[in-house]
Design a protein around this motif. Structure first.
Motif, PDB file in Angstrom:
ATOM      1  N   VAL A 167       0.854  -1.188   0.000  1.00 45.17           N
ATOM      2  CA  VAL A 167       0.000   0.000   0.000  1.00 45.17           C
ATOM      3  C   VAL A 167       0.887   1.235   0.000  1.00 45.17           C
ATOM      4  CG1 VAL A 167      -1.733   1.321   1.283  1.00 45.17           C
ATOM      5  CG2 VAL A 167      -1.909  -1.172   1.171  1.00 45.17           C
ATOM      6  N   GLY A 168       0.872   1.965  -1.094  1.00 53.40           N
ATOM      7  CA  GLY A 168       1.704   3.151  -1.220  1.00 53.40           C
ATOM      8  C   GLY A 168       0.938   4.404  -0.828  1.00 53.40           C
ATOM      9  N   ASP A 191      -1.784  -1.257  -4.020  1.00 50.63           N
ATOM     10  CA  ASP A 191      -2.909  -0.368  -3.773  1.00 50.63           C
ATOM     11  C   ASP A 191      -2.329   0.962  -3.298  1.00 50.63           C
ATOM     12  OD1 ASP A 191      -5.521   0.519  -3.552  1.00 50.63           O
ATOM     13  OD2 ASP A 191      -6.197  -1.285  -2.500  1.00 50.63           O
ATOM     14  N   TYR A 192      -3.142   2.009  -3.341  1.00 48.86           N
ATOM     15  CA  TYR A 192      -2.652   3.328  -2.950  1.00 48.86           C
ATOM     16  C   TYR A 192      -3.657   4.055  -2.078  1.00 48.86           C
ATOM     17  CZ  TYR A 192       1.012   2.938  -6.478  1.00 48.86           C
ATOM     18  OH  TYR A 192       2.093   2.536  -7.210  1.00 48.86           O
ATOM     19  N   LEU A 193      -3.126   4.871  -1.201  1.00 46.02           N
ATOM     20  CA  LEU A 193      -3.921   5.788  -0.389  1.00 46.02           C
ATOM     21  C   LEU A 193      -3.373   7.188  -0.625  1.00 46.02           C
ATOM     22  CD1 LEU A 193      -3.959   4.076   3.114  1.00 46.02           C
ATOM     23  CD2 LEU A 193      -5.986   4.635   1.763  1.00 46.02           C
ATOM     24  N   ARG A 219      -1.632  -9.736   4.086  1.00 48.04           N
ATOM     25  CA  ARG A 219      -0.400  -9.230   4.682  1.00 48.04           C
ATOM     26  C   ARG A 219      -0.060  -7.909   3.982  1.00 48.04           C
ATOM     27  NH1 ARG A 219       4.261 -13.249   5.886  1.00 48.04           N
ATOM     28  NH2 ARG A 219       4.438 -11.701   7.549  1.00 48.04           N
ATOM     29  N   VAL A 220      -0.120  -6.823   4.749  1.00 48.49           N
ATOM     30  CA  VAL A 220       0.032  -5.489   4.160  1.00 48.49           C
ATOM     31  C   VAL A 220       1.423  -4.917   4.447  1.00 48.49           C
ATOM     32  CG1 VAL A 220      -0.786  -3.093   4.318  1.00 48.49           C
ATOM     33  CG2 VAL A 220      -2.440  -4.980   4.270  1.00 48.49           C
ATOM     34  N   ILE A 221       2.023  -4.362   3.430  1.00 50.26           N
ATOM     35  CA  ILE A 221       3.259  -3.587   3.618  1.00 50.26           C
ATOM     36  C   ILE A 221       2.959  -2.150   3.181  1.00 50.26           C
ATOM     37  CG2 ILE A 221       5.701  -3.336   3.035  1.00 50.26           C
ATOM     38  CD1 ILE A 221       5.725  -6.306   2.249  1.00 50.26           C
TER      39      ILE A 221
END
Ligand code: IMP
Ligand code: MG
Length: 301
Positions: A167-168, A191-193, A219-221
């Motif tokens: 997640v960038g 994915d992006y925020l 599992r999120v990085i």
């Protein structure tokens, strides 16, 4: 004593009498700092506690009253916009405070740090419209390439057998993300925020772009360009936790740890850097300089 952000009382008072909202503060910079904290939805209390430093015949003759207390970080913040001679005096008091109250967590924000912080949020207290020059290269293209490859290899090893979601955080992460994913030898998804920027006055920190995918059980990085105070990352992690991923780790290219106000754990760090304003490799100064292939220091006047 005034109670910030989450306190309904204060918000209502501010809506009704915006011009008087700063009156309770001893210094305009404190009012400004409180607005910054409001933007981040960080609860604050103004001068909630005095710490006795010295007693004579049972009476307190010296005390220290930090400007702010941030309950979420269990942190006191003292803003010092004073001249250097007075800063020395304040430092002595602070040392005494730390000796007498070793469990108290307090940070001193100097005038220089404070102006930089404002500038970073797009508020230029000197009203300069001239783009400052890039003074020197801090991290070269070659060093970036080498370190990003190492981070990719570490992630590949640590996440072997799984499919992490990266997640960038837009927009500064653009270059780092593009290079990092190509250094990871695993099936990954992206994915992006995006977070709103502070404009000095209104509003709250918001997500101007939400996740597109469901991260439940994943599992999120989180991939960040730079962690400074850590406040936005702290908020972002809370937000992601509410979506119940299997686990979350943070990978930040740059770590400006000297300025940290929160307790956020960074599993992967590209480079620890000093408290300098940096641009390039995705990072901007008023939206400029993102396309520099290296990370450089902007000269602060
Ligand atoms: P924090 O909430 O104070 O940790 O702010 C983090 C965000 O501020 C980063 O993700 C960047 O977008 C921005 N930022 C912090 N320091 C710098 C800098 O030196 N150059 C450019 N952007 C910065
Ligand atoms: Mg950012």
């Amino acid at each position: 004593m005034r109670v910030g952000t989450l306190g309904i009382v204060k918000s209502a008072a501010r809506d009704q009498a915006p011009d008087q909202s700063a009156a309770a503060f001893a210094h305009p910079s404190e009012a400004q700092f409180s607005r910054l904290l409001d933007f981040y939805d960080v609860e604050w209390r103004y001068e909630p506690r005095s710490f006795p430093l010295r007693e004579e015949e049972g009476r307190v003759v010296e005390a220290f009253t930090p400007d702010f207390y941030l309950p979420a970080f269990d942190l006191y913040v003292e803003l010092t916009t004073l001249r250097q001679s007075l800063v020395t005096y304040k430092n002595r008091k602070l040392r005494r405070l730390r000796e007498r109250y070793p469990d108290i967590n307090i940070k001193l924000l100097y005038r220089r740090d404070y102006l930089r912080l404002l500038e970073r949020f797009g508020i230029d207290p000197r009203h300069s419209s001239v783009l400052p020059p890039v003074e020197k290269v801090l991290v070269s293209e070659a060093d970036l390439r080498r370190r990003v490859a190492e981070l990719g290899a570490e992630i590949t090893r640590d996440y072997a057998g799984s499919r992490p979601v990266l997640v960038g955080v837009l927009r500064g992460v653009t270059c780092f993300m593009a290079d990092l994913i190509r250094a990871i030898d695993l099936p990954v998804t992206l994915d992006y925020l995006a977070l709103s920027a502070y404009d000095g006055e209104s509003g709250r920190l918001r997500f101007t772009k939400d996740l597109d995918e469901d991260i439940t059980g994943q599992r999120v990085i989180v991939v960040e360009d730079i962690v400074d105070t850590g406040i936005s990352l702290h908020r972002l992690l809370q937000y992601l936790q509410e979506r119940h991923p299997a686990d979350i780790a943070v990978c930040a290219l740059l770590d400006k740890s000297a300025r940290r106000l929160t307790n956020v754990e960074l599993a992967y760090v590209g480079f620890e850097i000093a408290d300098e304003f940096v641009v390039g490799y995705g990072l901007d100064y008023h939206q400029e300089y993102r396309n520099l292939p290296y990370v450089g220091i902007v000269r602060s006047s």
